[in-house]
Design a protein around this motif. Structure first.
Motif, short mmCIF file in Angstrom:
data_model
loop_
_atom_site.label_atom_id
_atom_site.label_comp_id
_atom_site.label_asym_id
_atom_site.label_seq_id
_atom_site.Cartn_x
_atom_site.Cartn_y
_atom_site.Cartn_z
N TRP A 52 23.71 -2.52 -41.19
CA TRP A 52 25.14 -2.33 -41.00
C TRP A 52 25.94 -3.49 -41.57
N SER B 110 23.12 3.16 -32.53
CA SER B 110 24.54 2.82 -32.44
C SER B 110 24.87 2.25 -31.08
N SER C 257 26.38 -1.54 -30.45
CA SER C 257 27.58 -1.78 -29.65
C SER C 257 27.31 -2.78 -28.54
N ILE D 64 31.64 4.04 -36.28
CA ILE D 64 30.61 3.82 -37.28
C ILE D 64 30.58 4.98 -38.27
N HIS E 97 28.24 6.57 -40.64
CA HIS E 97 26.79 6.49 -40.75
C HIS E 97 26.27 7.51 -41.76
N VAL F 228 27.70 6.49 -26.27
CA VAL F 228 27.89 6.96 -27.65
C VAL F 228 28.57 8.32 -27.59
#
Length: 228
Positions: A149, A181, A185, A194, A196, A214
């Motif tokens: 990332w 994810s 976080s 995000i 992705h 999420v």
């Protein structure tokens, strides 16, 4: 006759991209575990959701080999479809990893779970978005089960990310990664948006303790008759 509901999870605002998943209603667990795994493999996804008890929101997350404790993307999809089937938003799901809280807000479906039940993703920050974009499938061998990332806008919590997992998955790169994810976080202690894979949009929120949430948009693609 067994049918699979096919969903796309973490689509963008136009309903594009997202990761596919299959969900099968099997109240009473009449389908043996070995057949569940075979159905998951036949559908072509890394995991499928089997609903064991619709009233209790009890599900199993099944890979090509076995039941696992948790997987972010399919559980988000399961929350959306269970809410549709029940005619109202549900507030919890039960899976092998335990109770998962869930809710809907502003068009997004959210789940909250303990990081203790997450797969063991490697999280690797790269210096620029361009570095994330330049990675190819050939790089997968050097990136075992890794979410890479970079910030696109740190002030606004916006991230560009991709996930490579050739050592775990049947494809070298996966389009979405819900659990990774959540871990990102929690690691950053930031709410994130995000981008992705090719263009999927994942929202994640860090929470106190060893928890994260999420969320994303879900669309239903079709219902498939498996002919079984």
């Amino acid at each position: 006759m067994i049918q699979a509901h096919i969903l796309d999870v973490f689509v963008d605002e136009a309903g594009k991209f997202g990761g596919g998943m299959g969900m099968i209603l099997d109240e009473g667990r009449s389908i043996p575990d070995i057949q569940r795994a075979a159905i998951t493999q036949r559908l072509g996804y890394e995991e499928a959701i089997f609903v064991n008890d619709l009233k209790q929101n009890d599900i199993s997350v099944i890979t090509h080999e076995r039941e696992i404790r948790f997987a972010g993307q399919p559980v988000v999809g399961a929350s959306w479809l269970l809410s549709e089937l029940r005619g109202r938003p549900i507030d919890r799901i039960h899976c092998l990893g335990g109770e998962v809280r869930t809710w809907q807000a502003h068009g997004l479906v959210w789940i909250r779970a303990s990081l203790d039940i997450m797969p063991d993703w490697n999280i690797q920050q790269l210096p620029t978005v361009e570095a994330v974009e330049r990675l190819t499938a050939a790089d997968a061998d050097s990136l075992p089960h890794t979410l890479v990332w970079a910030w696109t806008d740190q002030a606004k919590g916006k991230v560009r990310a991709r996930t490579f997992a050739a050592d775990w998955e049947t494809v070298p790169e996966v389009e979405t990664n819900g659990s990774g994810s959540m871990m990102l976080s929690n690691l950053l202690q930031r709410d994130l948006q995000i981008k992705h894979g090719r263009g999927s949009i994942i929202h994640a929120m860090a929470e106190k303790g060893n928890f994260a949430a999420v969320g994303g948009r879900v669309v239903k693609r079709e219902v498939v008759d498996l002919g079984i």
